[in-house]
Design an enzyme around this catalytic site. Structure first.
Site, PDB file in Angstrom:
ATOM      1  N   CYS A  35     -12.509  43.378  35.583  1.00  0.00           N
ATOM      2  CA  CYS A  35     -11.783  43.646  36.841  1.00  0.00           C
ATOM      3  C   CYS A  35     -10.764  42.187  36.915  1.00  0.00           C
ATOM      4  O   CYS A  35     -11.448  41.138  36.678  1.00  0.00           O
ATOM      5  CB  CYS A  35     -12.672  43.741  38.032  1.00  0.00           C
ATOM      6  SG  CYS A  35     -11.616  43.392  39.739  1.00  0.00           S
TER       7      CYS A  35
ATOM      8  N   CYS B 213      -6.401  42.786  43.091  1.00  0.00           N
ATOM      9  CA  CYS B 213      -5.471  44.089  43.677  1.00  0.00           C
ATOM     10  C   CYS B 213      -5.992  43.997  45.022  1.00  0.00           C
ATOM     11  O   CYS B 213      -5.118  44.510  45.982  1.00  0.00           O
ATOM     12  CB  CYS B 213      -6.193  45.210  42.927  1.00  0.00           C
ATOM     13  SG  CYS B 213      -6.113  45.136  41.141  1.00  0.00           S
TER      14      CYS B 213
ATOM     15  N   THR C  51     -14.120  40.489  45.906  1.00  0.00           N
ATOM     16  CA  THR C  51     -13.927  40.250  44.419  1.00  0.00           C
ATOM     17  C   THR C  51     -13.332  39.136  44.447  1.00  0.00           C
ATOM     18  O   THR C  51     -12.286  38.723  44.853  1.00  0.00           O
ATOM     19  CB  THR C  51     -13.132  41.697  44.099  1.00  0.00           C
ATOM     20  OG1 THR C  51     -14.246  42.681  44.202  1.00  0.00           O
ATOM     21  CG2 THR C  51     -12.819  41.485  42.578  1.00  0.00           C
TER      22      THR C  51
ATOM     23  N   HIS D  50      -6.103  51.325  47.807  1.00  0.00           N
ATOM     24  CA  HIS D  50      -7.089  50.748  47.108  1.00  0.00           C
ATOM     25  C   HIS D  50      -7.861  51.936  46.158  1.00  0.00           C
ATOM     26  O   HIS D  50      -8.110  51.803  45.023  1.00  0.00           O
ATOM     27  CB  HIS D  50      -8.059  50.094  47.746  1.00  0.00           C
ATOM     28  CG  HIS D  50      -9.004  49.016  46.940  1.00  0.00           C
ATOM     29  ND1 HIS D  50      -8.150  48.086  46.164  1.00  0.00           N
ATOM     30  CD2 HIS D  50      -9.987  48.653  46.599  1.00  0.00           C
ATOM     31  CE1 HIS D  50      -8.971  47.350  45.561  1.00  0.00           C
ATOM     32  NE2 HIS D  50     -10.498  47.607  45.750  1.00  0.00           N
TER      33      HIS D  50
ATOM     34  N   TYR E 236      -7.441  52.199  41.686  1.00  0.00           N
ATOM     35  CA  TYR E 236      -8.303  52.513  40.731  1.00  0.00           C
ATOM     36  C   TYR E 236      -8.207  53.228  39.490  1.00  0.00           C
ATOM     37  O   TYR E 236      -8.914  53.368  38.352  1.00  0.00           O
ATOM     38  CB  TYR E 236      -9.753  53.212  41.380  1.00  0.00           C
ATOM     39  CG  TYR E 236     -10.739  52.154  42.080  1.00  0.00           C
ATOM     40  CD1 TYR E 236     -11.878  52.157  41.646  1.00  0.00           C
ATOM     41  CD2 TYR E 236     -10.256  51.446  43.158  1.00  0.00           C
ATOM     42  CE1 TYR E 236     -12.739  51.109  42.118  1.00  0.00           C
ATOM     43  CE2 TYR E 236     -10.888  50.523  43.660  1.00  0.00           C
ATOM     44  CZ  TYR E 236     -12.469  50.344  43.450  1.00  0.00           C
ATOM     45  OH  TYR E 236     -13.059  49.490  43.854  1.00  0.00           O
TER      46      TYR E 236
ATOM     47  N   CYS F 143      -6.971  50.812  36.910  1.00  0.00           N
ATOM     48  CA  CYS F 143      -7.963  49.683  36.211  1.00  0.00           C
ATOM     49  C   CYS F 143      -9.139  50.360  35.531  1.00  0.00           C
ATOM     50  O   CYS F 143      -9.399  49.936  34.305  1.00  0.00           O
ATOM     51  CB  CYS F 143      -8.316  48.690  37.100  1.00  0.00           C
ATOM     52  SG  CYS F 143      -9.328  49.475  38.493  1.00  0.00           S
TER      53      CYS F 143
ATOM     54  N   GLU G 176     -18.966  49.259  40.992  1.00  0.00           N
ATOM     55  CA  GLU G 176     -17.809  48.954  41.856  1.00  0.00           C
ATOM     56  C   GLU G 176     -16.996  50.691  41.910  1.00  0.00           C
ATOM     57  O   GLU G 176     -16.329  50.851  42.895  1.00  0.00           O
ATOM     58  CB  GLU G 176     -16.828  48.293  41.079  1.00  0.00           C
ATOM     59  CG  GLU G 176     -15.635  47.806  42.018  1.00  0.00           C
ATOM     60  CD  GLU G 176     -14.542  47.018  41.282  1.00  0.00           C
ATOM     61  OE1 GLU G 176     -13.824  47.522  40.495  1.00  0.00           O
ATOM     62  OE2 GLU G 176     -14.527  45.754  41.348  1.00  0.00           O
TER      63      GLU G 176
END
Length: 500
Positions: free
Chosen positions: A101, A105, A193, A293, A297, A300, A446
């Site tokens: 990560c 973001c 994060t 968000h 995902y 990533c 996560e």
């Protein structure tokens, strides 16, 4: 241009004076030099370097109409579906460079959420103070290319009680004092994060609220280097290896971290307050942010999936089994699962909608939730298949120190050898990479809890999918009389609260 190099970002971190950062009980003076946090700094740095690297420059740059300059995409306000697609593609590409990560973001999604929420309050209620403050802040962020963290998750205390009902009044971040020049806040945010290695943090409400919760309905931004701010970095699997600072076991490559963000009566000036006592808008705030968000995902996690699939294939080649049918079948299944997550995110991007009269492009909420719900499941299956291919040595391989012991190395090279053309050290390196990516917070935990737990996505899907509409469709085809008005919509989806 509003662009910083990675080196400029790192140098900026060394100038902080007030923030207190703790790792395993000890205060950290310089995050750029501390072995526990250096991997996070490297990962964050990659987001800045991406704007200059030849293979990511096109994705990592965007034109900002707010300052009339090119900016790093991580501080950009989406101007249309193409920008949302570029977001997913950039995140996948950066995962190939970091293997973890890259932590930027959440702050990016917070900027876009505030643009919509402050703009919508101005449109609906005629109050422009929030949007005017936010636009000035946005310009400051873009011109200085700041590293941002987003802080939404409160510690929450007793989960069955609302913020105002908590026995610990600070279980949710709240305003404890109003002044002429600003507010004073107290509380803590959890699982934030990249929090120790950012320039600023944007704080957001974490849930829908009632009028009694008004003091908790706040959003603001402050430099992390503000008096009264404390950061306690959390632990992760195998994290003590970072102190070894090796080149195989000691995470010499990039990594991420999460931490507790504590506010001990922190002052926030009014120009940094974008949302205050707006309890009616809190639920919509969370919905807009969460869907942004969840869409991200797709990028990533598919990028990390590429790394895991690549490591698995590399290990299979070194063991001489890459062409075996059962290995090929597992690799194909991993690729299918990975591309499914990615495709859903692209669908959420291309099917974006505009929530403001002048922009405010938001993802398709159904496909964003489908994306994240796939992510709660598929990384675990991809990891399981990777572990199957890698073999038990994934969890029991000798240490880097053993391998570098001159007495042991010849023996380990002999007995860890697979296909002769590949050195045994390559097998060890791929095993460690696979271990650190496939058994990690960034790829597993996560994937379940980031941007909301699996149940949060299921509730969203249930609310958006129109079961009554599809019953009418089925009834009509079955010859059952039903009142079904003409509808130009293809998908049987209801409007979300944000769209309404």
């Amino acid at each position: 241009m509003g662009l910083r190099t990675g080196d400029q970002y790192v140098e900026g971190l060394r100038k902080r004076k007030h923030v207190e950062i703790y790792v395993m009980g000890k205060r950290v003076e310089d995050v750029t030099a501390h072995p526990f946090l250096k991997p996070s700094v490297k990962s964050f740095k990659a987001t800045f370097d991406a704007a200059f690297d030849e293979d990511t420059r096109g994705l990592a740059r965007a034109y900002s109409p707010f300052i009339g300059e090119v900016v790093n995409r991580f501080v950009h306000i989406h101007q249309g579906p193409e920008d949302l697609v570029a977001k997913v593609k950039l995140l996948r590409k950066l995962s190939h460079k970091t293997g973890t990560c890259f932590q930027r973001c959440v702050g990016w999604d917070a900027l876009n959420t505030l643009y919509i929420i402050t703009g919508k309050i101005a449109e609906r209620e005629g109050r422009r103070e929030y949007v005017e403050r936010f636009i000035e802040y946005l310009k400051y962020v873009q011109k200085n290319d700041l590293a941002l963290a987003g802080a939404m998750t409160d510690v929450k205390g007793v989960r069955t009680l609302r913020p105002s009902e908590q026995p610990n009044k600070d279980a949710y971040v709240r305003v404890v004092e109003e002044r002429e020049d600003g507010i004073v806040v107290r509380g803590a945010k959890a699982n934030i994060t990249g929090i120790a290695v950012v320039d600023e943090v944007i704080v957001m409400p974490t849930r829908a609220m009632t009028e009694k919760d008004a003091e908790y309905a706040i959003s603001f931004a402050i430099p992390l280097d503000t008096p009264g701010v404390k950061v306690v970095v959390g632990r992760q699997l195998n994290d003590s290896r970072r102190f070894e600072e090796g080149e195989i076991d000691g995470l010499p490559y990039m990594f991420n971290h999460e931490g507790f963000l504590i506010f001990e009566d922190v002052f926030v000036p009014w120009e940094r307050v974008f949302f205050y006592k707006e309890w009616r808008w809190s639920g919509v705030f969370v919905e807009v942010f969460s869907n942004y968000h969840r869409q991200g995902y797709a990028g990533c996690k598919s990028g990390l999936g590429d790394v895991i699939i690549g490591a698995s294939y590399g290990l299979a080649r070194r063991l001489g089994v890459a062409d075996k049918p059962h290995i090929q079948e597992k690799l194909t299944e991993m690729a299918f699962l990975n591309e499914t997550m990615y495709s859903a995110g692209l669908a959420a991007s291309w099917e974006a909608r505009k929530l403001l009269k002048d922009g405010g492009w938001w993802v398709n909420p159904m496909y964003a939730n489908v994306t994240k719900h796939l992510v709660t499941r598929f990384p675990y299956e991809i990891s399981r298949l990777a572990h199957d291919i890698a073999g038990g040595l994934l969890g029991t391989a000798p240490s880097e120190a053993d391998f570098k012991n001159p007495e042991l190395r010849p023996l380990l090279e002999k007995y860890l050898q697979g296909v002769p053309e590949f050195p045994a050290e390559e097998r060890l390196r791929l095993l460690r990479l696979l271990e650190n990516t496939s058994i990690s917070v960034a790829y597993l935990i996560e994937s379940v809890h980031g941007a909301g737990s699996p149940q949060a996505q299921r509730l969203s899907i249930q609310r958006v999918y129109d079961f009554q509409k599809v019953e009418q469709i089925a009834s009509s085809l079955a010859g059952i009389k039903t009142a079904m008005a003409p509808d130009l919509k293809v998908e049987p989806h209801r409007q979300t609260d944000s769209e309404k």
